[in-house]
Structure formats: structure tokens, C-alpha cells
Design a protein around this motif. Structure first.
Motif, PDB file in Angstrom:
ATOM      1  N   PRO A   6      49.601  33.164  59.899  1.00  0.00           N
ATOM      2  CA  PRO A   6      49.774  34.137  60.852  1.00  0.00           C
ATOM      3  C   PRO A   6      50.945  33.847  61.574  1.00  0.00           C
ATOM      4  CG  PRO A   6      47.791  32.505  61.361  1.00  0.00           C
ATOM      5  CD  PRO A   6      48.542  32.368  60.141  1.00  0.00           C
ATOM      6  N   LEU A   7      51.383  32.657  61.775  1.00  0.00           N
ATOM      7  CA  LEU A   7      52.684  32.273  62.594  1.00  0.00           C
ATOM      8  C   LEU A   7      53.892  32.906  61.956  1.00  0.00           C
ATOM      9  CD1 LEU A   7      52.060  28.874  64.133  1.00  0.00           C
ATOM     10  CD2 LEU A   7      51.922  31.172  65.511  1.00  0.00           C
ATOM     11  N   GLY A   8      54.026  32.679  60.369  1.00  0.00           N
ATOM     12  CA  GLY A   8      54.767  33.063  59.452  1.00  0.00           C
ATOM     13  C   GLY A   8      55.027  34.839  59.569  1.00  0.00           C
ATOM     14  N   GLY A   9      53.796  35.071  59.683  1.00  0.00           N
ATOM     15  CA  GLY A   9      53.763  36.563  59.964  1.00  0.00           C
ATOM     16  C   GLY A   9      54.250  37.315  60.847  1.00  0.00           C
ATOM     17  N   VAL A  10      54.162  36.557  62.007  1.00  0.00           N
ATOM     18  CA  VAL A  10      54.553  37.168  63.330  1.00  0.00           C
ATOM     19  C   VAL A  10      56.110  36.892  63.446  1.00  0.00           C
ATOM     20  CG1 VAL A  10      54.886  36.499  66.015  1.00  0.00           C
ATOM     21  CG2 VAL A  10      52.756  36.819  64.866  1.00  0.00           C
ATOM     22  N   ALA A  11      56.690  35.755  62.783  1.00  0.00           N
ATOM     23  CA  ALA A  11      58.162  35.379  62.660  1.00  0.00           C
ATOM     24  C   ALA A  11      58.820  36.367  61.788  1.00  0.00           C
ATOM     25  CB  ALA A  11      58.067  33.927  61.931  1.00  0.00           C
ATOM     26  N   ALA A  12      57.930  36.884  60.877  1.00  0.00           N
ATOM     27  CA  ALA A  12      58.918  37.946  59.966  1.00  0.00           C
ATOM     28  C   ALA A  12      59.015  39.150  60.787  1.00  0.00           C
ATOM     29  CB  ALA A  12      57.875  37.987  58.498  1.00  0.00           C
ATOM     30  N   LEU A  13      58.117  39.589  61.586  1.00  0.00           N
ATOM     31  CA  LEU A  13      58.077  40.841  62.146  1.00  0.00           C
ATOM     32  C   LEU A  13      59.167  40.749  63.561  1.00  0.00           C
ATOM     33  CD1 LEU A  13      54.407  41.897  61.947  1.00  0.00           C
ATOM     34  CD2 LEU A  13      56.336  42.781  60.720  1.00  0.00           C
ATOM     35  N   VAL A  57      58.372  43.874  56.911  1.00  0.00           N
ATOM     36  CA  VAL A  57      57.134  44.596  57.286  1.00  0.00           C
ATOM     37  C   VAL A  57      55.895  44.060  56.544  1.00  0.00           C
ATOM     38  CG1 VAL A  57      56.124  46.823  57.732  1.00  0.00           C
ATOM     39  CG2 VAL A  57      58.447  46.404  58.513  1.00  0.00           C
ATOM     40  N   ILE A  58      56.131  44.327  54.981  1.00  0.00           N
ATOM     41  CA  ILE A  58      55.041  44.036  54.040  1.00  0.00           C
ATOM     42  C   ILE A  58      54.727  42.691  54.323  1.00  0.00           C
ATOM     43  CG2 ILE A  58      54.410  44.041  51.673  1.00  0.00           C
ATOM     44  CD1 ILE A  58      56.136  46.496  51.208  1.00  0.00           C
ATOM     45  N   ALA A  59      55.675  41.890  54.228  1.00  0.00           N
ATOM     46  CA  ALA A  59      55.494  40.374  54.239  1.00  0.00           C
ATOM     47  C   ALA A  59      54.961  40.004  55.588  1.00  0.00           C
ATOM     48  CB  ALA A  59      56.610  39.500  53.981  1.00  0.00           C
ATOM     49  N   GLY A  60      55.075  40.362  56.792  1.00  0.00           N
ATOM     50  CA  GLY A  60      54.415  39.988  57.999  1.00  0.00           C
ATOM     51  C   GLY A  60      53.122  40.580  58.126  1.00  0.00           C
ATOM     52  N   LEU A  76      35.154  38.171  65.555  1.00  0.00           N
ATOM     53  CA  LEU A  76      35.834  37.656  66.577  1.00  0.00           C
ATOM     54  C   LEU A  76      37.306  37.107  66.272  1.00  0.00           C
ATOM     55  CD1 LEU A  76      33.112  35.374  68.354  1.00  0.00           C
ATOM     56  CD2 LEU A  76      34.267  37.535  69.229  1.00  0.00           C
ATOM     57  N   LEU A  77      37.214  36.687  64.987  1.00  0.00           N
ATOM     58  CA  LEU A  77      38.630  36.210  64.553  1.00  0.00           C
ATOM     59  C   LEU A  77      39.634  37.481  64.214  1.00  0.00           C
ATOM     60  CD1 LEU A  77      40.735  33.978  63.643  1.00  0.00           C
ATOM     61  CD2 LEU A  77      39.441  34.017  61.316  1.00  0.00           C
ATOM     62  N   SER A  78      38.890  38.329  63.398  1.00  0.00           N
ATOM     63  CA  SER A  78      39.801  39.611  63.174  1.00  0.00           C
ATOM     64  C   SER A  78      40.068  40.373  64.316  1.00  0.00           C
ATOM     65  CB  SER A  78      38.842  40.120  62.194  1.00  0.00           C
ATOM     66  OG  SER A  78      37.581  40.913  62.827  1.00  0.00           O
ATOM     67  N   SER A  79      39.394  40.162  65.455  1.00  0.00           N
ATOM     68  CA  SER A  79      39.760  40.951  66.651  1.00  0.00           C
ATOM     69  C   SER A  79      40.922  40.387  67.215  1.00  0.00           C
ATOM     70  CB  SER A  79      38.418  41.046  67.610  1.00  0.00           C
ATOM     71  OG  SER A  79      37.389  41.490  67.112  1.00  0.00           O
ATOM     72  N   GLY A  80      40.955  38.975  67.301  1.00  0.00           N
ATOM     73  CA  GLY A  80      42.145  38.277  67.944  1.00  0.00           C
ATOM     74  C   GLY A  80      43.291  38.720  67.237  1.00  0.00           C
ATOM     75  N   VAL A  81      43.234  38.601  65.689  1.00  0.00           N
ATOM     76  CA  VAL A  81      44.311  38.837  64.827  1.00  0.00           C
ATOM     77  C   VAL A  81      44.806  40.313  64.786  1.00  0.00           C
ATOM     78  CG1 VAL A  81      45.298  38.939  62.372  1.00  0.00           C
ATOM     79  CG2 VAL A  81      43.864  36.886  63.212  1.00  0.00           C
ATOM     80  N   GLY A  82      43.904  41.274  64.858  1.00  0.00           N
ATOM     81  CA  GLY A  82      44.054  42.755  64.846  1.00  0.00           C
ATOM     82  C   GLY A  82      44.765  42.934  66.198  1.00  0.00           C
ATOM     83  N   LEU A  83      44.571  42.243  67.322  1.00  0.00           N
ATOM     84  CA  LEU A  83      44.969  42.904  68.657  1.00  0.00           C
ATOM     85  C   LEU A  83      46.474  42.215  68.656  1.00  0.00           C
ATOM     86  CD1 LEU A  83      42.255  42.177  71.166  1.00  0.00           C
ATOM     87  CD2 LEU A  83      43.237  44.149  70.537  1.00  0.00           C
ATOM     88  N   THR A  84      46.727  40.986  68.081  1.00  0.00           N
ATOM     89  CA  THR A  84      48.195  40.316  67.853  1.00  0.00           C
ATOM     90  C   THR A  84      49.206  41.314  67.051  1.00  0.00           C
ATOM     91  OG1 THR A  84      47.251  38.196  68.051  1.00  0.00           O
ATOM     92  CG2 THR A  84      49.272  38.389  67.085  1.00  0.00           C
ATOM     93  N   LEU A  85      48.662  41.806  65.797  1.00  0.00           N
ATOM     94  CA  LEU A  85      49.464  42.484  64.992  1.00  0.00           C
ATOM     95  C   LEU A  85      49.471  43.759  65.635  1.00  0.00           C
ATOM     96  CD1 LEU A  85      50.760  43.222  62.237  1.00  0.00           C
ATOM     97  CD2 LEU A  85      48.405  43.789  61.471  1.00  0.00           C
ATOM     98  N   GLY A  86      48.553  44.435  66.327  1.00  0.00           N
ATOM     99  CA  GLY A  86      48.844  45.734  66.970  1.00  0.00           C
ATOM    100  C   GLY A  86      50.116  45.662  68.008  1.00  0.00           C
ATOM    101  N   VAL A  87      49.977  44.431  68.954  1.00  0.00           N
ATOM    102  CA  VAL A  87      50.941  44.224  69.940  1.00  0.00           C
ATOM    103  C   VAL A  87      52.312  44.192  69.227  1.00  0.00           C
ATOM    104  CG1 VAL A  87      51.459  42.673  71.856  1.00  0.00           C
ATOM    105  CG2 VAL A  87      49.395  43.272  71.544  1.00  0.00           C
TER     106      VAL A  87
END
Length: 776
Positions: free
Chosen positions: A345-352, A370-373, A714-725
Motif C-alpha cells: 500500500p505504501l508503494g501504491g500511495v508513492a505511485a499516485l 494510476v493503474i499501478a498505484g 475494517l481493513l478494507s474501510s481503512g484502505v478504501g478511505l486512504t485511496l479515496g483521499v
């Protein structure tokens, strides 16, 4: 290691898969069904671009309405076309009225001759609707005789509601804007505008979010029957196979299941392809012939799925020690490491991150990043979930017997439990991110209208060739109409032709004029000048009692011949007020008695209609009345907001795709659950033989589902909120968390999981019998 050894061992695994008796075939069938469902959805996804392109081509080929300043001259090859589209309840009907002007007039796609006056060609879907009981109200509006059906090449989809009908006298209606003369069909001026960067980003994210759960499910499906397979591989060690050879044989078995899954997937896709012609999802339908996967993408799926089966199996067996006397997996495995799981997930944030702040003004987004992140962030859910489940269940202890059975099982096989809910966790994470993204960017593509729904809910524009009084009376008598406000328009100028100074004229009775101005008092024969409107400052100076002016029954002096008018005495000032449609009227407000009869009779008008909410079909009853008044009149239904068409299309595509993915996830969970129960058949039978109550075992199975699903959500909610932000930051939009939407998405995920658990109870009860201990 040579290629020959790999080929031999993989081939041996394939043979074991098909010659392992009923158990082997059951394992292959489970894997094939799971993989087949995923492959079918992948093939469907690769076919979507071709289907959309085919729809677009047919839409372009039948385009005919063009807004031009000057019509082409009548000729032997010209056709007059009028738009008579309408709406029935929530469905749009595409309608065209045709009047050929010569023997070489162009035929629209889908019909073989022009309908005569009183005849109509309809689409098959519209024909079925008109013949059904639900279409009785619509049949009153489309009273022409049906003489044929429109062919597939004249429709964008099998569920489209469309018709062609014969027309006459259309050459007198060019001024309305919905009638045109053409000499060929087709879009002569196709739009060259591309999709703006934010919508393109939204499209990419939708595809990644919808396909990722499919990939996760395929990776899970190739591991069905893994525990029994590993125990069976121990026997191979007894006859001399080394550890790597047994892993390659296991990969061969997975390859066999994936290969059969490709066949199943192709069959499922072909079945779904044919069924697509009978189904419309969110008003979207396609012909089966349109769903043609791109050859390159289809080959990629055919190669990638078996290859992924081999790689996933080898990866899964990396921590399993297969020895001649058994498989060292029942012992407590070493604790999972967290550090490398966080890298995804950190790599995904770094790509975006490099694209944060771009918005629409800083160029296109990098598609690859975008696709990679997004992919890395969603894959991070599948990597983190096993660690989270293991860490939590290791700390669970006391509780009832069913709780202890469930917790102990999860402690021994937390990876299997996490695998089962990976797909739904990824889907929920993506859904939450998309919900935030849609909500954040909707403001740019959804604009509120000024239409006041408290004062009116529909509007009918009446052309000048229809008597306004008669039209208003017929509409007022229509069932479901509680209020009618009639206003007609023109202009007042100082000269008959090309005046330098002129102002807007609004005509109506006193009740109607009070809808557009604040009047001190009013009776028929009064005239008012409106003050305070920015573009109508000339009215008080121009309109003075006794002055001779010229009135045109149109919006400009150049549209209609002007009529002389002497301003009556007693012109009163009036205040401004927006009309029901939200437009602020300026200039002159006049009652009919103050104007020449010729002006009142020729003025085009608008009728605002207030509906009775107790009458369910009030809107369609108004449309039927409007069709009797003038077939070219299409009443407008007011809405609070309007959306950009491309945004609306993406939203529809998301709903269609999400529906398919949700069905896949539900089936995948059910298959996974049944596979897990099959693996534990002897254990369940043993517990029942020793006197364990079935209610206790059923509750333990429920807890084994609820605990990992709860942690996954619970985990997916956290990751989904992060990606949405992050996505909203990329588009330079402010963000806010819609907790209702987040809870809805997680609730849907939990509901699907619990429904699958309930559906698995009947097989569970059949497995909980002492005779399940028998073996061959």
C-alpha cells in the motif's frame, strides 16, 4: 533445472488431477467452476470496449437532427425529419417523424421503407411494451398502426425503445429547432473532444477496482482442495520424489484445474453473451454480436490464467514442508512478517503521489502510474489481511464451545480464512474509494437547476401554430394536473424592423404575471414595467403611455412581423421575481386585454404545470395530452440537478460492473465455503459421533465466517478511505467522508457474506453425520 523436468512434472500433476478418482475430479471441478466464473467476467470485460464502440457506430449512423441556421433546399434526395422523442415513466423513447420529399430520400438504418402517415415502425422492445398491460397508457400516445419492426442495425441495443412514424406538413415547422431537412443519415460533424482528465482517471479507477476482485478470486480458486492435495503429495515423497518435484506436480494439478476453468469460462461467457440480449442493467443493453473480446486480450487471459495458477501454487507451497510421513502444516506456523506487506500500500500511495494536485488544468494523468498505484493499494488488502487475522485470533481465548472451536480453527488456518474473504475485502475497499471519488467530483459534473419544484414539476412549450388557450384548457382538464400557469412571450421595440432599442414582453393573466413579477394590483388591461433587471433597463424609458411601439410575438423583432401598439395609460412599475423555471423576467409585463388580439393569438408560449403527487401516472397523462395538442411537443420534466452525459455513462457502467462483480463474489464465497466444508467432512463427522450438538457446530462455522469478514471489512474501510483521499487530492478536490456511504458499502459486503453462510448451512447439516467417517 531443465525445461524437460518441468514439463514432465507438470504433466504428471495433470495426470494425477484427472486420474485421482472421485476426490480428484471433485477438486478439479471446484477449481474449474471458480476459475471459469472469473474467466467469464474477464472475457466480458475485454468485450466491453467493442460493445461500446458498436453502440456508438450505430448511434452515429442514424444521427439526423442538426441545428443549422439555414436549411438545405428541397430536392429529389431530401428527407424532413422531426424529433418526436418522448418519455414513458422512467424510460426514454427515441422517436422520429419522417416525410420523404423525393424518390431518392435516404432511409434510416433498420427499416426497409418509409412509413405512411398513420403508420409506425417500432423496436422489438417497444412492440412488447405496447402489447403488454403496462403499455396501455403509452398506446394512447402512439396511436399509429404498427407495420414493422426496426432491425438491429437501427438500434443501439435490444432493449432500446424507438419508433419511426410517417409525417406530413413538416416543412412549416423548421423554426422549432427539432425539425430538419437532410440528404443522408450519419453524424457529419463528430465531436473531436476527448474525455477530460478527471473522467479518464475515473474510468481507469473503475476498471481496476472492478477487475481486481476477479483476479483475487481466480488466485483463490486455484488453491481449492489445497490441504488434501498437500497430504497426498507426502505419498510421492515416499516413492522418491524430492521437495521441488512435489511442488511442480502440485502446480501441474492446479494447471489442469485452470485449463478446465478456461473451457468452463468460455462456456459461461457464451451463455452470458446470449443472455445479454434479453437483459438490461441500469438501462444498458447490448446485442450478443457486440460482445466480442479483443483477440489480443482474449489470448492474454488464456495465457495468464494457467500461468497464474502455477505461480500461485508454487508461492503457496513455499512455507509448506512436505515429508514422506506427512505435511508439516498442522503445527503452528511461524508468525507472518508485517514489513513487506506494508510496502504494497505504501508503494501504491508513492505511485499516485506525483500526480497530486493536477486536476483538469495540469494535463493528463499518467495511466501506468494510476493503474499501478490503485492496484498496489488494493493488493495490499490481500497481503495485510492474513497478518491482521492471525494477529487478532491469536489473542482470542475464552468463550462458549462454538466460539472456542471457531477460534482454534482460525488459529490453525488463519491464511485459509483470510483467503476466503480476500475478494470481498478488495471489492469493498474499491467501492468505498469510488464512492468518495464520485461524491468529490460530482459537483463539477452535476449542476443544480434553478427550476422551482415547489411551484411546478413540468413545462410544456407551445408553438405559435397552436392556440395557447385551447392547449392550456386541455392540460388543465388532464387527470393529475392541479395547477396551470400560462405565459407567452414577445418583444417591444421602437421600430417595426431592426430596432436599436427593444425590451422583452411577457403576456399572461394576473395570476400568471404574479409568478414572474411583484405587482401592486392587477386586472385585465394592465401593463407593467419591471425595474431592477440588469438587461432590461430601457423598459421605463421606452414604454410610456400614449407612445406608439411595435410588438413582435417572438423573442426578437427580427423573428416575427411586428404589430403596431399604442401604450395604454396607467403603466405601473412592478418588482422582479424569478419565474418557476428560475429565470428573472424584465421589460414589460402585459395582460391580454392590453395588447392587440393578433399578438396574443400568435405568441408562442410556455405552460408550467403543477402535478398532484397522489396520481402515479400524472406525468404520462400530461405527455399524452401534449401529444394530442401537437405531436412535436415534448413536455420537460423538471429535476433538481443535471449531470454531464459522460459522467452519467461512467456511473452507469460502474453500476453494471459492480452488479456482475457482486454476483461473482457471492458465488465465489459460496464455492469457497463448500470447499472448506468438504475438507472438514471427517472432522465434523467425528465431532458429531462424539456427541457434539449440531447447533454448536453450525455456530462455530458462522463464527469462522464472521470473524475474518469483520476484520476484512475494517481493513478494507481503512484502505478504501486512504485511496479515496489520494484520488481526490489528485484531482485537486476537497474531500469529506460520507460515513453513510462507507457504512452502506461495508453493510453490503457483510450482507453478501452472511447470506452465503446461511446458504451453506444445508450442506453443512448433511455433512454432520457419523457415516461421514466411512472411507474407501
Amino acid at each position: 533445472m531443465s525445461v524437460g523436468h518441468w514439463t514432465r512434472d507438470l504433466g504428471l500433476g495433470v495426470r494425477f488431477a484427472f486420474t485421482g478418482g472421485r476426490e480428484g475430479w471433485g477438486r478439479v471441478l471446484l477449481t474449474a467452476v471458480g476459475v471459469g466464473l472469473g474467466v467469464a467476467l474477464l472475457l466480458l470485460t475485454t468485450a466491453i470496449p467493442s460493445a461500446l464502440a458498436a453502440r456508438g457506430e450505430r448511434e452515429s449512423a442514424r444521427t439526423n437532427i442538426m441545428y443549422v441556421d439555414k436549411q438545405m433546399p428541397k430536392a429529389d434526395n431530401t428527407l424532413i425529419v422531426a424529433s418526436v422523442s418522448t418519455t414513458f415513466r422512467e424510460d426514454e423513447l427515441r422517436g422520429r417523424e419522417l416525410e420523404p420529399e423525393g424518390v431518392r430520400a435516404p432511409l434510416p438504418p433498420g427499416i426497409d421503407r418509409f412509413p405512411a402517415v398513420g403508420e409506425m415502425f417500432v423496436s422489438p422492445a417497444l412492440e412488447r411494451l405496447l402489447e403488454s398491460g403496462d403499455g396501455k397508457l403509452l398506446r394512447e400516445r402512439l396511436s399509429d398502426r404498427i407495420v414493422g419492426t426496426i432491425g438491429d442495425n437501427g438500434l443501439v441495443g435490444p432493449a432500446e425503445l424507438a419508433f419511426y412514424q410517417g409525417g406530413e406538413g413538416l416543412a412549416d415547422r423548421f423554426a422549432g429547432g427539432t425539425v430538419t431537412r437532410i440528404n443522408q443519415f450519419g453524424d457529419l460533424h463528430p465531436s473531436s473532444e476527448g474525455m477530460d482528465p478527471v473522467l479518464l482517471l475515473l474510468t481507469l479507477v473503475v476498471f481496476v477496482v472492478l477487475l481486481m476482485p476477479v483476479g483475487v478470486f481466480i488466485a483463490t480458486a486455484v488453491r481449492f482442495g489445497g490441504e488434501r492435495r498437500d497430504r497426498r503429495l507426502a505419498a510421492l515423497r515416499l516413492v522418491g520424489a524430492d521437495g521441488m518435484m512435489t511442488r511442480r506436480i502440485a502446480a501441474g494439478e492446479a494447471f489442469a484445474g485452470a485449463a478446465v476453468g478456461l473451457v468452463f469460462g468460455t462456456v459461461f461467457f457464451l451463455i452470458g453473451r446470449q443472455a445479454a440480449g434479453y437483459v438490461a442493467v441500469f438501462d444498458m443493453s447490448v446485442f450478443p454480436s457486440d460482445l466480442n473480446p479483443a483477440p489480443a486480450l482474449a489470448v492474454l487471459v488464456a495465457v495468464a490464467v494457467p500461468l497464474a495458477a502455477v505461480l500461485v501454487t508454487l508461492f503457496a507451497l513455499r512455507g509448506v514442508v512436505i515429508e514422506p510421513l506427512g505435511v508439516v502444516r498442522t503445527a503452528r506456523p511461524p508468525r507472518r512478517r508485517l514489513w513487506w506487506r506494508l510496502l504494497l500500500p505504501l508503494g501504491g500511495v508513492a505511485a499516485l503521489s506525483p500526480m497530486i494536485g493536477q486536476g483538469n488544468d495540469a494535463g493528463q494523468f499518467n495511466d501506468f502510474l494510476v493503474i499501478a498505484g490503485v492496484s498496489l493499494l488494493l493488493i495490499g488488502v490481500t497481503a495485510l489481511l492474513p497478518w491482521v487475522v492471525e494477529a487478532v485470533v491469536a489473542r482470542l481465548d475464552s468463550g462458549g464451545l462454538s466460539w472456542q472451536l471457531a477460534v482454534r480453527r482460525l488459529q490453525l488456518s488463519s491464511g485459509t480464512a483470510a483467503r476466503m474473504v480476500n475478494g470481498i475485502a478488495v471489492a469493498v475497499a474499491g467501492a468505498i474509494a469510488l464512492q468518495m471519488f464520485f461524491s468529490g467530483v460530482a459537483g463539477a459534473y452535476e449542476t443544480p437547476t434553478k427550476e422551482n419544484l415547489d411551484r411546478a414539476q413540468m413545462e410544456v412549450s407551445i408553438p405559435d401554430n397552436v392556440p395557447l388557450v385551447r392547449a392550456s384548457q386541455e392540460l388543465a382538464r388532464t387527470e393529475g394536473v392541479r395547477k396551470v400557469t400560462v405565459l407567452s412571450y414577445g418583444s417591444v421595440g421602437e421600430k417595426a424592423k431592426s430596432p436599436e432599442k427593444y425590451v422583452e414582453l411577457t403576456i399572461g393573466d394576473c395570476a400568471a404575471l404574479r409568478e414572474v413579477g411583484r405587482l401592486p394590483s392587477c386586472r385585465d388591461g394592465d401593463v407593467f414595467t419591471v425595474r431592477g433587471v440588469e438587461y432590461a433597463t430601457e423598459a421605463p424609458r421606452l414604454v410610456k403611455p400614449g407612445r406608439k411601439l411595435w410588438v413582435s410575438p417572438g423573442y426578437s423583432q427580427s423573428v416575427r412581423p411586428a404589430v403596431a401598439w399604442t401604450v395604454p395609460a396607467g403603466v405601473q412599475p412592478a418588482g422582479t421575481r424569478e419565474d418557476p423555471s428560475g429565470i428573472e423576467r424584465g421589460g414589460v409585463l402585459a395582460t391580454p386585454g392590453a395588447l392587440p388580439e393578433e399578438v396574443v393569438a400568435r405568441a408562442a408560449g410556455r405552460i408550467f404545470i403543477g402535478l398532484d403527487p397522489q396520481v402515479a401516472d400524472a406525468r404520462d397523462l400530461v405527455r399524452n395530452t401534449a401529444a394530442r395538442i401537437d405531436p412535436l411537443t415534448d413536455p420537460a420534466t423538471w429535476t433538481a440537478t443535471k449531470r454531464v452525459r459522460q459522467f452519467d455513462s461512467i456511473r452507469t457502467g460502474l453500476f453494471v460492473g459492480a452488479t456482475c462483480v457482486l454476483l461473482l463474489i457471492g458465488v465465489s464465497l459460496l464455492v469457497s465455503q463448500l470447499e472448506q466444508l468438504r475438507e472438514r467432512r471427517k472432522l465434523l463427522s467425528s465431532l458429531v459421533a462424539f456427541g457434539t450438538r449440531r447447533r454448536t457446530l453450525s455456530l462455530s462455522v458462522l463464527w469462522q465466517t464472521v470473524i475474518p469478514i469483520g476484520l476484512g471489512l475494517l481493513l478494507s474501510s481503512g484502505v478504501g478511505l486512504t485511496l479515496g483521499v489520494v484520488l481526490l487530492k489528485m484531482t485537486n478536490r476537497s474531500f469529506g467522508i460520507d460515513w453513510a456511504a462507507v457504512l452502506t458499502m461495508t453493510g453490503i459486503g457483510a450482507g453478501v457474506a452472511l447470506l452465503v453462510t446461511v446458504l451453506s448451512l444445508p450442506p453443512l447439516l448433511r455433512l454432520m453425520r457419523p457415516d461421514g467417517l466411512r472411507t474407501e
